[in-house]
Scaffold this motif. Structure first.
Motif, PDB file in Angstrom:
ATOM      1  N   MET A  27       0.722  -0.971  -0.034  1.00 36.43           N
ATOM      2  CA  MET A  27      -0.025  -0.120   0.196  1.00 36.43           C
ATOM      3  C   MET A  27       0.888   1.163  -0.101  1.00 36.43           C
ATOM      4  SD  MET A  27      -3.179  -0.622   2.295  1.00 36.43           S
ATOM      5  CE  MET A  27      -4.427  -1.343   1.592  1.00 36.43           C
ATOM      6  N   ALA A  71       0.392   5.411   1.114  1.00 33.55           N
ATOM      7  CA  ALA A  71      -0.549   6.273   1.622  1.00 33.55           C
ATOM      8  C   ALA A  71      -0.009   7.667   1.288  1.00 33.55           C
ATOM      9  CB  ALA A  71      -0.568   6.214   3.136  1.00 33.55           C
ATOM     10  N   GLY A  72       0.776   8.408   1.787  1.00 35.27           N
ATOM     11  CA  GLY A  72       1.357   9.563   1.630  1.00 35.27           C
ATOM     12  C   GLY A  72       2.628   9.464   0.542  1.00 35.27           C
ATOM     13  N   GLY A  73       3.023   8.287   0.806  1.00 38.81           N
ATOM     14  CA  GLY A  73       4.307   7.860   0.112  1.00 38.81           C
ATOM     15  C   GLY A  73       5.637   8.388   0.616  1.00 38.81           C
ATOM     16  N   GLN A  74       5.768   9.173   1.577  1.00 35.26           N
ATOM     17  CA  GLN A  74       6.914   9.832   2.120  1.00 35.26           C
ATOM     18  C   GLN A  74       7.987   8.751   2.664  1.00 35.26           C
ATOM     19  OE1 GLN A  74       5.382  12.290   4.975  1.00 35.26           O
ATOM     20  NE2 GLN A  74       4.842  14.058   3.539  1.00 35.26           N
ATOM     21  N   SER A  75       7.413   7.788   3.111  1.00 29.53           N
ATOM     22  CA  SER A  75       8.455   6.843   3.524  1.00 29.53           C
ATOM     23  C   SER A  75       8.576   5.624   2.407  1.00 29.53           C
ATOM     24  CB  SER A  75       8.166   5.834   4.920  1.00 29.53           C
ATOM     25  OG  SER A  75       8.098   7.291   5.719  1.00 29.53           O
ATOM     26  N   MET A  76       7.423   5.217   1.671  1.00 26.36           N
ATOM     27  CA  MET A  76       7.234   4.309   0.940  1.00 26.36           C
ATOM     28  C   MET A  76       8.259   4.209  -0.305  1.00 26.36           C
ATOM     29  SD  MET A  76       5.818   1.213   0.494  1.00 26.36           S
ATOM     30  CE  MET A  76       5.979   0.284  -0.726  1.00 26.36           C
ATOM     31  N   HIS A  97      -0.945  14.327   9.430  1.00 27.94           N
ATOM     32  CA  HIS A  97      -0.245  14.881  10.675  1.00 27.94           C
ATOM     33  C   HIS A  97      -0.782  16.328  11.143  1.00 27.94           C
ATOM     34  CE1 HIS A  97       2.541  11.574  11.206  1.00 27.94           C
ATOM     35  NE2 HIS A  97       2.800  11.534   9.876  1.00 27.94           N
ATOM     36  N   THR A 146       0.473  10.553   6.487  1.00 22.33           N
ATOM     37  CA  THR A 146      -0.583  10.117   7.214  1.00 22.33           C
ATOM     38  C   THR A 146      -0.181   9.456   8.746  1.00 22.33           C
ATOM     39  OG1 THR A 146      -0.427   8.164   6.252  1.00 22.33           O
ATOM     40  CG2 THR A 146      -1.756   9.637   5.082  1.00 22.33           C
ATOM     41  N   ASN A 194       2.805   6.519   9.081  1.00 21.91           N
ATOM     42  CA  ASN A 194       3.734   6.472  10.100  1.00 21.91           C
ATOM     43  C   ASN A 194       3.727   5.235  10.701  1.00 21.91           C
ATOM     44  OD1 ASN A 194       4.917   7.348  12.661  1.00 21.91           O
ATOM     45  ND2 ASN A 194       5.386   9.149  11.565  1.00 21.91           N
ATOM     46  N   ASP A 208       7.671   9.705  15.809  1.00 22.54           N
ATOM     47  CA  ASP A 208       7.309  10.197  16.911  1.00 22.54           C
ATOM     48  C   ASP A 208       5.798   9.559  17.658  1.00 22.54           C
ATOM     49  OD1 ASP A 208       9.322  11.945  17.291  1.00 22.54           O
ATOM     50  OD2 ASP A 208       8.727  12.998  15.712  1.00 22.54           O
ATOM     51  N   LEU A 267      -4.199  -1.102   8.152  1.00 21.04           N
ATOM     52  CA  LEU A 267      -4.574  -0.229   9.585  1.00 21.04           C
ATOM     53  C   LEU A 267      -5.849   0.622   8.967  1.00 21.04           C
ATOM     54  CD1 LEU A 267      -4.083   0.747  12.279  1.00 21.04           C
ATOM     55  CD2 LEU A 267      -2.504   2.333  11.265  1.00 21.04           C
ATOM     56  N   LYS A 303      11.532  15.412  22.074  1.00 21.79           N
ATOM     57  CA  LYS A 303      12.698  14.690  21.470  1.00 21.79           C
ATOM     58  C   LYS A 303      13.943  15.698  21.485  1.00 21.79           C
ATOM     59  CE  LYS A 303      11.065  15.503  16.654  1.00 21.79           C
ATOM     60  NZ  LYS A 303      10.564  14.702  15.486  1.00 21.79           N
TER      61      LYS A 303
HETATM   62  C1  LIG Z   1      11.378  14.899   5.411  1.00 26.01           C
HETATM   63  C2  LIG Z   1      10.767  14.006   6.341  1.00 26.01           C
HETATM   64  C3  LIG Z   1      10.806  14.202   7.631  1.00 26.01           C
HETATM   65  C4  LIG Z   1      10.288  13.340   8.523  1.00 26.01           C
HETATM   66  N1  LIG Z   1      10.242  13.537   9.697  1.00 26.01           N
HETATM   67  C5  LIG Z   1       9.635  12.825  10.701  1.00 26.01           C
HETATM   68  C6  LIG Z   1       9.626  12.895  12.011  1.00 26.01           C
HETATM   69  O1  LIG Z   1      10.534  13.952  12.589  1.00 26.01           O
HETATM   70  N2  LIG Z   1       9.105  11.951  13.025  1.00 26.01           N
HETATM   71  C7  LIG Z   1       8.345  10.946  12.388  1.00 26.01           C
HETATM   72  O2  LIG Z   1       7.502  10.431  13.105  1.00 26.01           O
HETATM   73  N3  LIG Z   1       8.574  10.896  11.129  1.00 26.01           N
HETATM   74  C8  LIG Z   1       8.566  11.577  10.175  1.00 26.01           C
HETATM   75  N4  LIG Z   1       8.706  11.324   8.892  1.00 26.01           N
HETATM   76  C9  LIG Z   1       7.869  10.391   8.470  1.00 26.01           C
HETATM   77  C10 LIG Z   1       6.427  10.839   8.067  1.00 26.01           C
HETATM   78  O3  LIG Z   1       6.024  11.417   9.328  1.00 26.01           O
HETATM   79  C11 LIG Z   1       5.155   9.946   7.588  1.00 26.01           C
HETATM   80  O4  LIG Z   1       4.173   9.879   8.623  1.00 26.01           O
HETATM   81  C12 LIG Z   1       5.884   8.629   7.167  1.00 26.01           C
HETATM   82  O5  LIG Z   1       6.563   8.952   6.368  1.00 26.01           O
HETATM   83  C13 LIG Z   1       4.604   7.830   6.433  1.00 26.01           C
HETATM   84  O6  LIG Z   1       3.250   8.289   6.248  1.00 26.01           O
HETATM   85  P1  LIG Z   1       2.960   8.286   4.508  1.00 26.01           P
HETATM   86  O7  LIG Z   1       1.536   8.427   4.763  1.00 26.01           O
HETATM   87  O8  LIG Z   1       3.791   9.062   3.784  1.00 26.01           O
HETATM   88  O9  LIG Z   1       3.284   6.535   4.499  1.00 26.01           O
HETATM   89  P2  LIG Z   1       3.849   5.800   3.208  1.00 26.01           P
HETATM   90  O10 LIG Z   1       5.019   6.145   2.932  1.00 26.01           O
HETATM   91  O11 LIG Z   1       2.689   5.627   2.041  1.00 26.01           O
HETATM   92  O12 LIG Z   1       3.679   4.469   3.819  1.00 26.01           O
HETATM   93  C14 LIG Z   1       4.333   3.899   4.560  1.00 26.01           C
HETATM   94  C15 LIG Z   1       4.417   2.082   5.000  1.00 26.01           C
HETATM   95  O13 LIG Z   1       3.112   2.187   5.625  1.00 26.01           O
HETATM   96  C16 LIG Z   1       2.470   1.429   4.610  1.00 26.01           C
HETATM   97  N5  LIG Z   1       0.978   1.763   5.108  1.00 26.01           N
HETATM   98  C17 LIG Z   1       0.638   3.021   4.854  1.00 26.01           C
HETATM   99  N6  LIG Z   1      -0.723   3.221   5.329  1.00 26.01           N
HETATM  100  C18 LIG Z   1      -1.132   1.931   5.487  1.00 26.01           C
HETATM  101  C19 LIG Z   1      -2.286   1.404   6.010  1.00 26.01           C
HETATM  102  N7  LIG Z   1      -3.298   2.176   6.160  1.00 26.01           N
HETATM  103  N8  LIG Z   1      -2.382   0.247   6.535  1.00 26.01           N
HETATM  104  C20 LIG Z   1      -1.257  -0.707   6.019  1.00 26.01           C
HETATM  105  N9  LIG Z   1      -0.110  -0.247   5.551  1.00 26.01           N
HETATM  106  C21 LIG Z   1      -0.011   1.254   5.306  1.00 26.01           C
HETATM  107  C22 LIG Z   1       2.951   1.198   3.570  1.00 26.01           C
HETATM  108  O14 LIG Z   1       2.852   0.220   2.730  1.00 26.01           O
HETATM  109  C23 LIG Z   1       4.486   1.508   3.626  1.00 26.01           C
HETATM  110  O15 LIG Z   1       5.152   0.355   4.108  1.00 26.01           O
HETATM  111  C24 LIG Z   1       9.352  12.302   7.987  1.00 26.01           C
HETATM  112  C25 LIG Z   1       9.387  11.846   6.515  1.00 26.01           C
HETATM  113  C26 LIG Z   1       9.838  13.176   5.724  1.00 26.01           C
HETATM  114  C27 LIG Z   1       9.809  12.722   4.158  1.00 26.01           C
END
Ligand SMILES: Cc1cc2nc3c(=O)[nH]c(=O)nc-3n(C[C@H](O)[C@H](O)[C@H](O)COP(=O)(O)OP(=O)(O)OC[C@H]3O[C@@H](n4cnc5c(N)ncnc54)[C@H](O)[C@@H]3O)c2cc1C
Length: 293
Positions: A28, A30-35, A77, A110, A114, A123, A166, A184
């Motif tokens: 999956m 979501a925001g793609g920031q980690s994926m 967030h 999202t 996270n 966090d 989730l 932190k």
């Molecule tokens: C520059 C930068 C700085 C950041 N700093 C921090 C920080 O200081 N503290 C912190 O806590 N985080 C930090 N993050 C992480 C950010 O908070 C995102 O929340 C996190 O990257 C994941 O959210 P996303 O929606 O982008 O998930 P995605 O990247 O889309 O998904 C992340 C993972 O979760 C899975 N997934 C997503 N949604 C679901 C779901 N509903 N059910 C099952 N699996 C799912 C995906 O398959 C993937 O494996 C940072 C990110 C960036 C890019």
């Protein structure tokens, strides 16, 4: 990046059906920031990418005095940070979000993504553990509830089957006279925490004794770390600065953190000592004011 098939379901049912069809070959997004980072690094190369960001039914924040808080997995967030309900009843969640990355990142990332990413430096997880949160996980035709405390299994590994997603974060109403705080260590505002910690303290209002305490650390272990020995230094006592310092010392001795480019293990331990004392003090002040967060 390897080619993949792209799906954009608009309902939870559609997303679950796609997951059950493709299982291990699907991930999956979501925001793609980690994926996307993980895919670009070649750590993951899914054949099918299921983009759930458009499932508006999972973007909500609800609260009632009986059940507490319900947050949809696709809530950003920034929405959590700015929610008047959260600022009023769960101030610590909003406080934590203010220090999570930048506004741009918070606007798109999202809470579900996270937590599912399973980064031990994340966090939200420590705060949600101190708040005793539960997670709702669904697969086709089934639903289960898992404690946030048990959700993280290892570095970037969480308790989710290949066909599960989730859907909701559930936060109960904290007991009266509970205070909770999060801090932190950042080099710059919004940086990933070199270490982080969340503390909750519940006081007995008649004699001021600490009835419950939770201390959860981030980035000192492969999963969020509950410092139980430190908690036991506080429970059953009328708290003062010396006891908070003792808890900080105990918390610094429990985990076995790594050294990396950001900090040595020794420095992390030293910072845990300082931050737990400091955060516990703020949690205690809030508990004394009779606040629930
Ligand atoms: C520059 C930068 C700085 C950041 N700093 C921090 C920080 O200081 N503290 C912190 O806590 N985080 C930090 N993050 C992480 C950010 O908070 C995102 O929340 C996190 O990257 C994941 O959210 P996303 O929606 O982008 O998930 P995605 O990247 O889309 O998904 C992340 C993972 O979760 C899975 N997934 C997503 N949604 C679901 C779901 N509903 N059910 C099952 N699996 C799912 C995906 O398959 C993937 O494996 C940072 C990110 C960036 C890019």
């Amino acid at each position: 990046m390897k080619d993949f098939e792209y799906f954009a379901p608009k309902t939870v049912e559609e997303a679950l059906s796609l997951l059950s069809q493709h299982r291990e070959e699907a991930k999956m997004i979501a925001g793609g920031q980690s994926m996307l980072v993980t895919m670009r690094q070649g750590l993951l190369a899914p054949e099918n990418l299921i983009d759930i960001k458009g499932i508006s039914a999972l973007d909500y924040i609800n609260f009632n005095e009986k059940e507490g808080l319900r947050i949809g997995a696709l809530t950003t967030h920034r929405a959590i940070e700015k929610s008047p309900i959260i600022q009023k009843h769960y101030e610590v969640l909003s406080e934590m979000e203010v220090n999570l990355a930048t506004i741009q990142t918070r606007n798109w990332g999202t809470i579900g993504g996270n937590l599912c990413h399973g980064d031990p430096a994340g966090d939200p997880a420590p705060v949600l553990i101190t708040l005793n949160a539960m997670l709702k996980v669904n697969r086709v035709g089934q639903e289960r509830i898992v404690a946030m405390e048990n959700f993280s299994k290892d570095f970037l590994e969480v308790d989710l089957g290949p066909d599960e997603m989730l859907t909701e974060i559930q936060v109960p109403i904290p007991k009266p006279h509970t205070g909770c705080a999060h801090e932190k260590l950042m080099q710059m505002q919004g940086d990933s925490g070199i270490i982080g910690n969340a503390v909750s303290i519940t006081l007995n209002p008649t004699n001021g004794v600490c009835e419950e305490a939770r201390i959860v650390l981030s980035n000192v272990s492969s999963v969020p770390f509950r410092a139980r020995k430190a908690e036991s230094r506080l429970i059953g006592k009328v708290l003062n600065d010396d006891l908070l310092a003792e808890a900080g010392q105990a918390a610094s001795e429990e985990p076995d953190p790594n050294s990396d480019m950001h900090a040595t293990a020794e420095y992390r331990r030293e910072m845990v000592k300082v931050f737990v004392r400091r955060t516990a003090k703020r949690a205690l002040e809030r508990a004394k004011r009779g606040l629930i967060s």
